[in-house]
Design a protein around this motif. Structure first.
Motif, PDB file in Angstrom:
ATOM      1  N   UNK A  39      -0.022  12.250   0.757  1.00 47.79           N
ATOM      2  CA  UNK A  39      -0.167  12.566  -0.663  1.00 47.79           C
ATOM      3  C   UNK A  39      -1.456  12.019  -1.257  1.00 47.79           C
ATOM      4  N   UNK A  40      -2.335  11.430  -0.464  1.00 50.14           N
ATOM      5  CA  UNK A  40      -3.530  10.788  -1.016  1.00 50.14           C
ATOM      6  C   UNK A  40      -4.806  11.545  -0.681  1.00 50.14           C
ATOM      7  N   UNK A  41      -4.685  12.792  -0.211  1.00 50.14           N
ATOM      8  CA  UNK A  41      -5.843  13.601   0.175  1.00 50.14           C
ATOM      9  C   UNK A  41      -6.076  14.697  -0.867  1.00 50.14           C
ATOM     10  N   UNK A  80      -4.531  18.432  -9.340  1.00 48.06           N
ATOM     11  CA  UNK A  80      -4.700  19.880  -9.167  1.00 48.06           C
ATOM     12  C   UNK A  80      -5.432  20.218  -7.874  1.00 48.06           C
ATOM     13  N   UNK A  81      -6.178  19.256  -7.320  1.00 52.94           N
ATOM     14  CA  UNK A  81      -6.922  19.492  -6.080  1.00 52.94           C
ATOM     15  C   UNK A  81      -6.171  18.988  -4.853  1.00 52.94           C
ATOM     16  N   UNK A  82      -4.929  18.583  -5.042  1.00 57.23           N
ATOM     17  CA  UNK A  82      -4.133  18.086  -3.912  1.00 57.23           C
ATOM     18  C   UNK A  82      -3.678  19.271  -3.071  1.00 57.23           C
ATOM     19  N   UNK A  83      -3.917  19.288  -1.761  1.00 53.40           N
ATOM     20  CA  UNK A  83      -3.475  20.400  -0.905  1.00 53.40           C
ATOM     21  C   UNK A  83      -1.956  20.399  -0.760  1.00 53.40           C
ATOM     22  N   UNK A 116       0.091   7.733   9.784  1.00 55.16           N
ATOM     23  CA  UNK A 116       0.209   9.083   9.224  1.00 55.16           C
ATOM     24  C   UNK A 116      -0.470   9.239   7.864  1.00 55.16           C
ATOM     25  N   UNK A 117      -0.608   8.128   7.106  1.00 53.85           N
ATOM     26  CA  UNK A 117      -1.297   8.204   5.824  1.00 53.85           C
ATOM     27  C   UNK A 117      -2.734   8.667   6.007  1.00 53.85           C
ATOM     28  N   UNK A 131       0.827  -1.202   0.000  1.00 56.36           N
ATOM     29  CA  UNK A 131       0.000   0.000   0.000  1.00 56.36           C
ATOM     30  C   UNK A 131       0.863   1.254   0.000  1.00 56.36           C
ATOM     31  N   UNK A 132       0.176   2.412  -0.074  1.00 58.83           N
ATOM     32  CA  UNK A 132       0.895   3.684  -0.182  1.00 58.83           C
ATOM     33  C   UNK A 132       1.851   3.877   0.987  1.00 58.83           C
TER      34      UNK A 132
END
Length: 416
Positions: A374-376, A355-358, A322-323, A216-217
């Motif tokens: 990085x997955x939000x 483009x919508x990644x904070x 933390x993910x 997984x990530x």
């Protein structure tokens, strides 16, 4: 220049420069050992003139105690005439000043055992002492899971039946036959070795063929990179340990072996032939973090992930991962995939919503290190639903996500 016939003629000349005016030092009257005693007497006299007493051999101050012990040994020998010139206060002769200046004995020697009533019963008793000035930063623990939560963990790696073992059965049979025929080779795993673990890696652990089906990530634990794995065993069971835990289990098992192919290693085109493109599930979750910065945007901040595991198991330990922003999460939606590689689908979705990644989203782990998940994404559930449907229909490449208007639209030039 005048010439001199003898030394007497030279000495008879006037000594204008005073070269012959030499003053001889008197020979030392004391031996080196006695000279050290004289220096001690000098120090004790200086101490007496400062404090009005001789140094106490039982003093709590280390320097005074040391000077007092040495002085007592010297004073016990009685008066010494050769030290009288430095004993200006007549301390060695037992003068009245020395007798009257002796300090009162302490209530209790610091070397003695303490009174049981003075022994603190807990750390609270120590920190509540008014005379103890301790910074709050040293007594306030942050980013640590409460003890009651650690005793009953939400999730731990366990062995449970593999729900889709039929996908792996043939691969295990081929591997077993290859090992028996010599087409595949095994290598012992050394103790404390950091084994390379990738999707498709094969091992022997506890006598069972062991397959890494999913990696997984990336997450970060204790400042180190880590991953949640999906491990399938040849007896039809599976587990989901962390990568670090799996490596440790292999290194601690004296019977563990790594299974390799013959050939050129990673350069061999068949090196990744064991990797199986598994169909998974897209899951969308919302954070339940109490962090003000995260809670303020929880309505539009979603994590998009894909897993081949059961989704409930994947998100079970969210508050320690933390993910997942080190907080529990709410499951918003799931979408089953059919004949689609979970890894490829996850990559497509993350690139589509990039483009919508904070860019400024980060959290602090329990070691005060910054972690950047990085997955939000700042999206709505319906946006994810439409993107998944576009992947199923095969036309995601014709669409794009506009973060300004928060809409999915056709790309310029795409066929209507």
């Amino acid at each position: 220049m005048a010439r001199y016939r003898s030394i007497e003629e030279i000495l008879a000349e006037e000594d204008d420069l005073g070269l012959l005016n030499v003053t001889l030092r008197p020979r030392a009257a004391r031996t080196p050992e006695r000279e050290r005693d004289a220096q001690l007497v000098e120090k004790v006299n200086e101490f007496f003139e400062r404090s009005g007493r001789v140094p106490n051999p039982e003093a709590e101050d280390h320097d005074e105690m040391r000077l007092g012990v040495i002085w007592k040994r010297l004073a016990d020998n009685g008066p010494a005439e050769d030290l009288a010139d430095v004993d200006r206060n007549s301390l060695l002769s037992g003068g009245p000043l020395a007798l009257t200046a002796a300090p009162p004995p302490p209530d209790r020697d610091w070397r003695e055992e303490p009174d049981e009533r003075e022994i603190p019963a807990s750390l609270d008793d120590i920190f509540d002492d008014d005379e103890l000035d301790v910074s709050e930063a040293l007594t306030t623990i942050r980013h640590v899971t409460p003890a009651e939560d650690r005793l009953v963990p939400d999730h731990k790696a366990e062995f449970y039946p593999c729900h889709d073992f039929d996908r792996f059965r043939e691969m295990f049979e081929r591997t077993q036959a290859a090992l028996e025929s010599g087409e595949r080779e095994v290598r012992p795993i050394n103790f404390n070795e950091e084994v390379r673990v990738d999707e498709g890696s094969l091992f022997i652990r506890k006598g069972l063929l062991t397959y890494v089906a999913e990696k997984a990530e990336m997450t970060a634990r204790a400042g180190k990179r880590d991953h949640r794995l999906r491990i399938i065993f040849s007896n039809g069971m599976e587990s989901d340990p962390l990568l670090s835990s799996f490596r440790k289990a292999l290194a601690d098992d004296p019977t563990a072996r790594a299974i390799h192919r013959h050939g050129l290693g990673a350069m061999d085109p068949d090196w990744e032939a064991d990797r199986i493109d598994l169909t998974g599930t897209v899951y969308v979750v919302r954070s339940k973090s109490k962090d003000p910065a995260i809670a303020a945007v929880s309505g539009i901040l979603l994590k998009i992930g894909v897993t081949t595991q059961e989704v409930r198991r994947r998100i079970a330990d969210a508050r320690d991962d933390p993910t997942f922003l080190l907080a529990p999460v709410e499951l918003v939606a799931t979408y089953d995939l059919v004949n689609l590689s979970w890894r490829k689908v996850e990559g497509l979705l993350h690139r589509f919503f990039d483009a919508a990644r904070p860019r400024d989203l980060w959290i602090t782990d329990r070691f005060d290190r910054k972690v950047y998940p990085r997955e939000w994404f700042y999206v709505l559930p319906e946006h994810v639903s439409r993107a998944v449907q576009a992947i199923r229909d095969g036309n995601l490449h014709e669409l794009e996500y506009d973060p300004q208007s928060q809409t999915i639209r056709k790309k310029a030039g795409a066929q209507p």
